[in-house]
Enzyme design. Structure first.
Site, mmCIF file in Angstrom:
data_model
loop_
_atom_site.group_PDB
_atom_site.id
_atom_site.type_symbol
_atom_site.label_atom_id
_atom_site.label_comp_id
_atom_site.label_asym_id
_atom_site.label_seq_id
_atom_site.Cartn_x
_atom_site.Cartn_y
_atom_site.Cartn_z
ATOM 1 N N CYS A 74 2.577 -3.167 15.665
ATOM 2 C CA CYS A 74 2.524 -2.852 14.231
ATOM 3 C C CYS A 74 1.868 -3.988 13.467
ATOM 4 O O CYS A 74 2.249 -5.148 13.607
ATOM 5 C CB CYS A 74 3.940 -2.611 13.709
ATOM 6 S SG CYS A 74 4.035 -2.434 11.908
ATOM 7 N N GLU B 204 0.842 -1.199 0.000
ATOM 8 C CA GLU B 204 0.000 0.000 0.000
ATOM 9 C C GLU B 204 0.872 1.242 0.000
ATOM 10 O O GLU B 204 1.997 1.230 0.480
ATOM 11 C CB GLU B 204 -0.862 0.034 1.261
ATOM 12 C CG GLU B 204 -1.957 -0.979 1.240
ATOM 13 C CD GLU B 204 -2.976 -0.677 2.318
ATOM 14 O OE1 GLU B 204 -3.915 -1.457 2.436
ATOM 15 O OE2 GLU B 204 -2.842 0.326 3.025
ATOM 16 N N ASN C 149 -2.523 3.536 16.300
ATOM 17 C CA ASN C 149 -3.613 3.222 15.389
ATOM 18 C C ASN C 149 -4.015 1.771 15.600
ATOM 19 O O ASN C 149 -3.267 0.876 15.205
ATOM 20 C CB ASN C 149 -3.066 3.386 13.973
ATOM 21 C CG ASN C 149 -4.106 3.939 13.082
ATOM 22 O OD1 ASN C 149 -5.186 3.375 12.981
ATOM 23 N ND2 ASN C 149 -3.781 5.041 12.447
ATOM 24 N N SER D 114 12.485 6.179 7.470
ATOM 25 C CA SER D 114 12.113 5.891 8.860
ATOM 26 C C SER D 114 12.606 4.492 9.188
ATOM 27 O O SER D 114 12.377 3.548 8.436
ATOM 28 C CB SER D 114 10.589 5.959 9.001
ATOM 29 O OG SER D 114 10.188 5.480 10.266
ATOM 30 N N SER E 292 12.319 5.255 14.908
ATOM 31 C CA SER E 292 11.172 4.757 15.670
ATOM 32 C C SER E 292 11.657 4.332 17.048
ATOM 33 O O SER E 292 12.056 3.189 17.237
ATOM 34 C CB SER E 292 10.551 3.573 14.927
ATOM 35 O OG SER E 292 10.021 4.017 13.705
ATOM 36 N N LEU E 293 11.606 5.251 17.980
ATOM 37 C CA LEU E 293 12.152 4.965 19.315
ATOM 38 C C LEU E 293 11.107 4.275 20.195
ATOM 39 O O LEU E 293 11.310 3.187 20.692
ATOM 40 C CB LEU E 293 12.647 6.270 19.950
ATOM 41 C CG LEU E 293 13.486 6.102 21.208
ATOM 42 C CD1 LEU E 293 14.752 5.296 20.939
ATOM 43 C CD2 LEU E 293 13.861 7.460 21.813
ATOM 44 N N HIS E 294 10.014 4.936 20.460
ATOM 45 C CA HIS E 294 8.836 4.351 21.113
ATOM 46 C C HIS E 294 8.982 3.978 22.590
ATOM 47 O O HIS E 294 7.983 3.625 23.238
ATOM 48 C CB HIS E 294 8.313 3.119 20.360
ATOM 49 C CG HIS E 294 8.036 3.353 18.915
ATOM 50 N ND1 HIS E 294 7.376 4.465 18.446
ATOM 51 C CD2 HIS E 294 8.331 2.616 17.812
ATOM 52 C CE1 HIS E 294 7.284 4.394 17.128
ATOM 53 N NE2 HIS E 294 7.853 3.292 16.727
ATOM 54 N N CYS F 271 7.242 -7.385 6.999
ATOM 55 C CA CYS F 271 8.430 -6.936 7.737
ATOM 56 C C CYS F 271 8.833 -8.038 8.703
ATOM 57 O O CYS F 271 7.979 -8.687 9.300
ATOM 58 C CB CYS F 271 8.135 -5.647 8.506
ATOM 59 S SG CYS F 271 9.586 -4.985 9.368
ATOM 60 N N CYS G 205 3.450 8.349 1.473
ATOM 61 C CA CYS G 205 4.032 7.384 2.404
ATOM 62 C C CYS G 205 4.188 6.062 1.638
ATOM 63 O O CYS G 205 3.198 5.502 1.173
ATOM 64 C CB CYS G 205 3.044 7.266 3.558
ATOM 65 S SG CYS G 205 3.490 6.087 4.795
ATOM 66 N N CYS H 257 -0.264 6.211 8.120
ATOM 67 C CA CYS H 257 1.086 5.819 7.759
ATOM 68 C C CYS H 257 1.618 4.834 8.792
ATOM 69 O O CYS H 257 1.400 4.992 9.970
ATOM 70 C CB CYS H 257 1.959 7.063 7.804
ATOM 71 S SG CYS H 257 2.717 7.454 6.277
ATOM 72 N N GLY I 237 7.324 -2.272 5.878
ATOM 73 C CA GLY I 237 8.700 -2.743 5.771
ATOM 74 C C GLY I 237 9.733 -1.875 6.439
ATOM 75 O O GLY I 237 9.475 -0.721 6.804
ATOM 76 N N GLU I 238 10.926 -2.442 6.610
ATOM 77 C CA GLU I 238 12.051 -1.739 7.225
ATOM 78 C C GLU I 238 13.042 -1.363 6.120
ATOM 79 O O GLU I 238 13.760 -2.217 5.597
ATOM 80 C CB GLU I 238 12.704 -2.665 8.271
ATOM 81 C CG GLU I 238 14.026 -2.180 8.811
ATOM 82 C CD GLU I 238 14.021 -0.728 9.269
ATOM 83 O OE1 GLU I 238 13.181 -0.339 10.095
ATOM 84 O OE2 GLU I 238 14.877 0.047 8.782
ATOM 85 N N CYS J 284 7.568 -5.697 15.444
ATOM 86 C CA CYS J 284 7.239 -4.763 16.525
ATOM 87 C C CYS J 284 5.811 -5.096 16.984
ATOM 88 O O CYS J 284 4.934 -5.326 16.144
ATOM 89 C CB CYS J 284 7.337 -3.314 16.039
ATOM 90 S SG CYS J 284 8.990 -2.904 15.455
HETATM 91 N N1 SAH Z 1 9.965 0.025 9.566
HETATM 92 C C1 SAH Z 1 10.144 1.422 9.648
HETATM 93 C C2 SAH Z 1 9.218 2.222 8.737
HETATM 94 C C3 SAH Z 1 7.801 1.754 8.614
HETATM 95 S S1 SAH Z 1 6.806 1.953 10.037
HETATM 96 C C4 SAH Z 1 9.999 1.890 11.089
HETATM 97 O O1 SAH Z 1 9.619 1.101 11.927
HETATM 98 O O2 SAH Z 1 10.341 3.033 11.347
HETATM 99 C C5 SAH Z 1 6.549 3.725 10.073
HETATM 100 C C6 SAH Z 1 6.159 4.255 11.434
HETATM 101 O O3 SAH Z 1 4.828 3.858 11.822
HETATM 102 C C7 SAH Z 1 7.076 3.778 12.548
HETATM 103 O O4 SAH Z 1 7.408 4.822 13.418
HETATM 104 C C8 SAH Z 1 6.210 2.774 13.247
HETATM 105 O O5 SAH Z 1 6.652 2.550 14.532
HETATM 106 C C9 SAH Z 1 4.845 3.409 13.161
HETATM 107 N N2 SAH Z 1 3.741 2.494 13.419
HETATM 108 C C10 SAH Z 1 3.670 1.173 13.153
HETATM 109 N N3 SAH Z 1 2.488 0.659 13.555
HETATM 110 C C11 SAH Z 1 1.786 1.671 14.091
HETATM 111 C C12 SAH Z 1 0.476 1.767 14.672
HETATM 112 N N4 SAH Z 1 -0.307 0.722 14.774
HETATM 113 N N5 SAH Z 1 0.076 2.979 15.104
HETATM 114 C C13 SAH Z 1 0.878 4.062 14.972
HETATM 115 N N6 SAH Z 1 2.120 4.032 14.437
HETATM 116 C C14 SAH Z 1 2.572 2.846 13.999
HETATM 117 FE FE1 SF4 Z 2 8.603 -3.412 10.731
HETATM 118 FE FE2 SF4 Z 2 8.495 -0.775 11.200
HETATM 119 FE FE3 SF4 Z 2 6.356 -2.357 11.657
HETATM 120 FE FE4 SF4 Z 2 8.488 -2.545 13.238
HETATM 121 S S1 SF4 Z 2 7.155 -0.739 12.988
HETATM 122 S S2 SF4 Z 2 7.343 -4.254 12.367
HETATM 123 S S3 SF4 Z 2 10.145 -2.197 11.806
HETATM 124 S S4 SF4 Z 2 7.288 -1.925 9.686
#
Ligand code: SAH
Ligand code: SF4
Length: 359
Positions: A120, A93, A295, A195, A217-219, A113, A106, A338, A163-164, A117
């Protein structure tokens, strides 16, 4: 029969090599790039300043193939989500997010991936394969074609789809090369953002080779919690990650800063204590923080933080002098946030088909 070379996968330098193998002069590169990226012509037969012999050679040895659009959803707030078919049941997408002063696309870098995480939906599906450079840049070509006809423009490209990106380095770096190249998309380096969840060795390479913007993506503000939310942290813990970030900041010819992404999960990483720990971690670094309301997706164990909790978190960072914004949720009616793209797509039950498609 040998496979045809998709020219959309080649940077300018690689096109030079391709044409020299065909016995052609380097100026052919410029001609082809102008047709493809400036005139949006993908049919060799229509490229009239190429000789008939060269057009025939290209028909035989090369192609300019785009993925097929299988769905296009328009949300009420102007967000557009496309579903692209890459063959063999691989779907990705991309999402266009219009704002007052810009339009952000985006894009995805992998089908699925591998990093899992826990918050995600892409991570929940596992990894299928890397995208080629052609498949990455095609996303912008396809969206541009659609938006041009509506007088809208893509000003920013962010690798925040599926994806990463730093686990698909060569295709992503080639794609970035084309995004920045004036002969192709001509975007400024500030308007293209990778990202990453923090693949440290790749980050060190990227800092030296690919002059685009960076989002991390620290979190979580400590390793115990980040190990759970972003499991790759066990391999590349926060200290190593932030050192690599500082290296990126120091490597630029121009002043660089980093965007820190922090998803807001109710009761998990969103307390005042977490905020204060985060301040300690990043204070003094050239960073901006983006708080992303979680989300939700099917079967997730997490909930989004309350608005007042997010505000409190933002306040603590802000009062410590850290620039912090809260990402506005967009395109909710088409599941277009996104970083939250894939779940509905490859979901085995094929729920994507049930999305309310307009247009
Ligand atoms: N893999 C890379 C890029 C894709 S994810 C990464 O992890 O950075 C892009 C962003 O969306 C990241 O910051 C990720 O942590 C965030 N993300 C993933 N799932 C999410 C969700 N359910 N709600 C909000 N943000 C989310
Ligand atoms: Fe992969 Fe990024 Fe999702 Fe983590 S947040 S599973 S690195 S797409």
């Amino acid at each position: 029969m040998h496979e045809k070379q998709n020219l959309l996968s080649l940077t300018k330098d690689q096109l030079d090599v391709f044409f020299s193998h065909l016995g052609e002069k380097p100026y052919r590169t410029k001609q082809i790039m102008q047709w493809v990226y400036h005139k949006h012509v993908l049919d060799f037969g229509a490229m009239l300043n190429l000789s008939k012999t060269l057009r025939d050679k290209l028909e035989n040895s090369a192609c300019l193939d785009l993925p097929q659009i299988t769905k296009q959803n328009h949300s009420l707030d102007g967000v557009i989500k496309w579903l692209l078919d890459l063959g063999n049941n691989n779907q990705i997408e991309m999402v266009y997010i219009p704002e007052k002063d810009r339009g952000t696309l985006c894009i995805s870098s992998q089908v699925g991936c591998s990093l899992a995480c826990t918050f995600c939906s892409t991570g929940a599906q596992g990894f299928n394969r890397n995208l080629t450079t052609a498949e990455i840049i095609s996303q912008v070509l396809i969206a541009n074609k659609h938006l041009n006809s509506k007088n809208k423009k893509i000003s920013n490209v962010v690798f925040m789809g599926m994806g990463e990106p730093l686990l698909n380095e060569s295709s992503v770096y080639n794609a970035c090369n084309l995004f920045l190249d004036d002969l192709a998309f001509g975007l400024s380096r500030r308007k293209v953002t990778i990202s990453t969840s923090g693949i440290v060795p790749a980050l060190l390479r990227m800092a030296q080779t690919t002059p685009v913007s960076l989002a991390i993506s620290l979190h979580a503000p400590d390793d115990d919690l980040r190990d759970v939310l972003v499991p790759i942290n066990k391999k590349y813990p926060i200290k190593e990650l932030l050192d690599a970030c500082q290296n990126y900041i120091d490597s630029g010819q121009q002043k660089r800063h980093i965007l820190i992404e922090y998803v807001m999960l109710d009761g998990v990483n969103d307390t005042s204590e977490h905020a204060k720990k985060l301040v300690k971690l990043i204070k003094g670094m050239s960073v901006k923080v983006n708080l992303i309301p979680f989300n939700p997706f099917e079967k997730t164990q997490y909930r989004v933080s309350k608005a007042s909790t997010i505000e409190n978190f933002q306040d603590i960072l802000y009062r410590s002098g850290i620039r912090t914004m809260v990402r506005r949720t967009r395109g909710e009616d088409v599941d277009a946030a996104c970083g939250q793209l894939a779940g509905k797509v490859i979901d085995k039950s094929n729920r994507a088909i049930k999305l309310n498609v307009r247009n």
